[in-house]
Design a protein around this motif. Structure first.
Motif, mmCIF file in Angstrom:
data_model
loop_
_atom_site.group_PDB
_atom_site.id
_atom_site.type_symbol
_atom_site.label_atom_id
_atom_site.label_comp_id
_atom_site.label_asym_id
_atom_site.label_seq_id
_atom_site.Cartn_x
_atom_site.Cartn_y
_atom_site.Cartn_z
ATOM 1 N N LEU A 16 44.994 -109.616 -69.390
ATOM 2 C CA LEU A 16 43.571 -109.920 -69.241
ATOM 3 C C LEU A 16 42.717 -108.776 -69.775
ATOM 4 O O LEU A 16 41.677 -109.000 -70.407
ATOM 5 N N ASN A 17 43.155 -107.548 -69.535
ATOM 6 C CA ASN A 17 42.441 -106.386 -70.058
ATOM 7 C C ASN A 17 42.423 -106.412 -71.586
ATOM 8 O O ASN A 17 41.385 -106.158 -72.224
ATOM 9 N N GLU A 18 43.566 -106.741 -72.180
ATOM 10 C CA GLU A 18 43.663 -106.819 -73.639
ATOM 11 C C GLU A 18 42.714 -107.902 -74.181
ATOM 12 O O GLU A 18 41.987 -107.680 -75.155
ATOM 13 N N TYR A 19 42.717 -109.055 -73.531
ATOM 14 C CA TYR A 19 41.870 -110.174 -73.969
ATOM 15 C C TYR A 19 40.386 -109.836 -73.834
ATOM 16 O O TYR A 19 39.602 -110.040 -74.760
ATOM 17 N N GLN A 20 39.983 -109.298 -72.678
ATOM 18 C CA GLN A 20 38.570 -109.044 -72.430
ATOM 19 C C GLN A 20 38.048 -107.857 -73.239
ATOM 20 O O GLN A 20 36.886 -107.861 -73.650
ATOM 21 N N ASP A 21 38.887 -106.845 -73.459
ATOM 22 C CA ASP A 21 38.443 -105.714 -74.285
ATOM 23 C C ASP A 21 38.308 -106.113 -75.750
ATOM 24 O O ASP A 21 37.511 -105.536 -76.483
ATOM 25 N N ASN A 22 39.069 -107.096 -76.176
ATOM 26 C CA ASN A 22 38.906 -107.634 -77.528
ATOM 27 C C ASN A 22 37.622 -108.459 -77.606
ATOM 28 O O ASN A 22 36.853 -108.356 -78.571
ATOM 29 N N LEU A 23 37.370 -109.249 -76.561
ATOM 30 C CA LEU A 23 36.193 -110.117 -76.530
ATOM 31 C C LEU A 23 34.898 -109.299 -76.505
ATOM 32 O O LEU A 23 33.910 -109.650 -77.172
ATOM 33 N N SER A 24 34.895 -108.198 -75.744
ATOM 34 C CA SER A 24 33.695 -107.364 -75.644
ATOM 35 C C SER A 24 33.487 -106.487 -76.872
ATOM 36 O O SER A 24 32.410 -105.918 -77.068
ATOM 37 N N GLY A 25 34.527 -106.360 -77.688
ATOM 38 C CA GLY A 25 34.444 -105.495 -78.868
ATOM 39 C C GLY A 25 34.888 -104.078 -78.612
ATOM 40 O O GLY A 25 34.902 -103.245 -79.533
ATOM 41 N N LEU A 26 35.264 -103.764 -77.355
ATOM 42 C CA LEU A 26 35.626 -102.393 -77.006
ATOM 43 C C LEU A 26 36.788 -101.883 -77.850
ATOM 44 O O LEU A 26 36.745 -100.765 -78.369
ATOM 45 N N ASP A 27 37.836 -102.698 -77.983
ATOM 46 C CA ASP A 27 39.027 -102.230 -78.689
ATOM 47 C C ASP A 27 38.817 -102.088 -80.191
ATOM 48 O O ASP A 27 39.683 -101.549 -80.888
ATOM 49 N N PHE A 28 37.676 -102.564 -80.700
ATOM 50 C CA PHE A 28 37.342 -102.327 -82.099
ATOM 51 C C PHE A 28 36.717 -100.943 -82.279
ATOM 52 O O PHE A 28 36.657 -100.424 -83.399
ATOM 53 N N MET A 29 36.247 -100.352 -81.168
ATOM 54 C CA MET A 29 35.538 -99.069 -81.242
ATOM 55 C C MET A 29 36.383 -97.881 -80.801
ATOM 56 O O MET A 29 36.038 -96.743 -81.092
ATOM 57 N N THR A 30 37.466 -98.133 -80.070
ATOM 58 C CA THR A 30 38.266 -97.041 -79.529
ATOM 59 C C THR A 30 39.190 -96.444 -80.586
ATOM 60 O O THR A 30 39.660 -97.139 -81.486
ATOM 61 N N ALA A 31 39.449 -95.151 -80.434
ATOM 62 C CA ALA A 31 40.471 -94.497 -81.256
ATOM 63 C C ALA A 31 41.815 -94.706 -80.570
ATOM 64 O O ALA A 31 41.981 -94.343 -79.408
ATOM 65 N N LYS A 32 42.747 -95.292 -81.281
ATOM 66 C CA LYS A 32 44.030 -95.632 -80.681
ATOM 67 C C LYS A 32 44.900 -94.384 -80.519
ATOM 68 O O LYS A 32 45.074 -93.609 -81.465
ATOM 69 N N THR A 33 45.411 -94.179 -79.309
ATOM 70 C CA THR A 33 46.379 -93.119 -79.038
ATOM 71 C C THR A 33 47.573 -93.778 -78.340
ATOM 72 O O THR A 33 47.487 -94.941 -77.946
ATOM 73 N N PRO A 34 48.679 -93.054 -78.174
ATOM 74 C CA PRO A 34 49.803 -93.647 -77.436
ATOM 75 C C PRO A 34 49.474 -93.952 -75.974
ATOM 76 O O PRO A 34 50.239 -94.641 -75.307
ATOM 77 N N PHE A 35 48.333 -93.460 -75.482
ATOM 78 C CA PHE A 35 48.028 -93.560 -74.057
ATOM 79 C C PHE A 35 46.715 -94.282 -73.759
ATOM 80 O O PHE A 35 46.426 -94.577 -72.609
ATOM 81 N N SER A 36 45.914 -94.530 -74.764
ATOM 82 C CA SER A 36 44.587 -95.107 -74.510
ATOM 83 C C SER A 36 44.121 -95.899 -75.727
ATOM 84 O O SER A 36 44.759 -95.877 -76.787
ATOM 85 N N GLY A 37 42.999 -96.596 -75.541
ATOM 86 C CA GLY A 37 42.366 -97.275 -76.661
ATOM 87 C C GLY A 37 42.823 -98.695 -76.897
ATOM 88 O O GLY A 37 42.368 -99.348 -77.836
ATOM 89 N N GLY A 38 43.719 -99.213 -76.045
ATOM 90 C CA GLY A 38 44.247 -100.552 -76.243
ATOM 91 C C GLY A 38 45.386 -100.559 -77.250
ATOM 92 O O GLY A 38 45.622 -99.580 -77.959
ATOM 93 N N SER A 39 46.078 -101.676 -77.320
ATOM 94 C CA SER A 39 47.238 -101.756 -78.213
ATOM 95 C C SER A 39 46.845 -101.981 -79.669
ATOM 96 O O SER A 39 47.602 -101.647 -80.587
ATOM 97 N N ASN A 45 45.626 -109.320 -85.108
ATOM 98 C CA ASN A 45 45.939 -110.752 -85.100
ATOM 99 C C ASN A 45 45.007 -111.487 -84.144
ATOM 100 O O ASN A 45 45.408 -111.897 -83.056
ATOM 101 N N PRO A 46 43.743 -111.657 -84.506
ATOM 102 C CA PRO A 46 42.751 -112.262 -83.606
ATOM 103 C C PRO A 46 43.092 -113.694 -83.199
ATOM 104 O O PRO A 46 42.639 -114.164 -82.157
ATOM 105 N N ASN A 47 43.879 -114.395 -84.000
ATOM 106 C CA ASN A 47 44.239 -115.780 -83.665
ATOM 107 C C ASN A 47 45.143 -115.868 -82.436
ATOM 108 O O ASN A 47 45.336 -116.960 -81.895
ATOM 109 N N ALA A 48 45.676 -114.739 -82.006
ATOM 110 C CA ALA A 48 46.570 -114.735 -80.843
ATOM 111 C C ALA A 48 45.805 -114.650 -79.523
ATOM 112 O O ALA A 48 46.420 -114.664 -78.448
#
Length: 257
Positions: A16-39, A45-48
């Motif tokens: 649910l966190n993955e879905y909602q953070d994608n919906l809000s746009g948050l995961d498009f703005m975060t810098a991805k690290t092994p520990f934060s920022g979403g997967s 793959n937005p169709n998923a």
């Protein structure tokens, strides 16, 4: 069944966190690290997105089914534990992340008292002050896991309306909260062993405190530098994983003797 319930709860809250953070746009703005920022999986793959949401729904339905089974098999005492746990799963991303103090303690509440005490109850049919006391160790540690992992995402979180303890108190005061929680985790272990007369072998877990000291030092020095903060984030994960493992190993050593 107990292991499956714990796994489903973890799966559900992350989906649910993955879905909602994608919906809000948050995961498009975060810098991805092994520990934060979403997967980053849904950004690739937005169709998923619907598949993620539907898998969350199935996980929750299975979780509720297990809860009902435990209710009939073991008793009504599991109901409040299950209701609070399910509420955290469903409300974490949309509501809890906007409440600084509840956001601070809800991860530890889920993985500490709710999961540990709930597991003990469904295995024994009893509640225990000893088990509740031991659950304070993961309570403080898991709170700290999420607290430190919020640092690299701080600016992105602000943009989507999150309001966590870092924003309320400021970053440096929040690191002092982090240090206090780390100390309380190990103090709660020592106090529980002494108060309830537990085998001293459980204190094997206290060896992880050796990592906690440099971790806090790195966090205090480099909280504004995500790259330099990475060793502290890694230490945080190691402490969270191996402290309860070493507690269990200590109990096992005592039993074989």
């Amino acid at each position: 069944m107990t292991m499956l319930g714990a796994l489903l709860a973890h799966i559900a809250v992350n989906l649910l966190n993955e879905y909602q953070d994608n919906l809000s746009g948050l995961d498009f703005m975060t810098a991805k690290t092994p520990f934060s920022g979403g997967s980053g999986a849904l950004q690739l793959n937005p169709n998923a997105a619907n598949a993620v949401l539907n898998t969350f729904r199935v996980s929750v339905l299975l979780l509720i089914g297990l809860g009902i089974a435990f209710l009939f098999l073991k008793g009504w005492q599991i109901l409040p534990i299950g209701v609070v746990g399910l509420s955290i799963v469903i409300l974490y991303t949309s509501k809890i992340t906007k409440s600084p103090w509840f956001c601070l303690i809800s991860p530890g509440l889920a993985f500490g008292p709710l999961m540990v005490l709930g597991s003990y109850f469904v295995l024994t049919g009893q509640l225990s002050w000893l088990v509740l006391s031991l659950s304070m160790v993961p309570f403080f540690l898991v709170n700290n896991l999420l607290l430190l992992n919020q640092l690299p995402d701080l600016q992105a979180d602000k943009k989507v309306g999150r309001y966590n303890i870092l924003m309320k108190l400021g970053v440096r005061p929040s690191i002092y909260v982090f240090a206090g929680f780390e100390l309380l985790a190990f103090l709660s272990l020592l106090i529980t062993v002494y108060w309830f007369g537990l085998p001293v072998e459980i204190l094997l877990a206290a060896v992880m405190f050796v990592l906690a000291i440099p971790m806090v030092q790195i966090a205090l020095r480099h909280y504004d530098n995500p790259k330099s903060l990475m060793p502290a984030l890694a230490m945080n994960v190691i402490i969270n994983v191996f402290t309860p493992v070493l507690m269990a190993v200590g109990l096992w050593i005592n039993q074989i003797h």
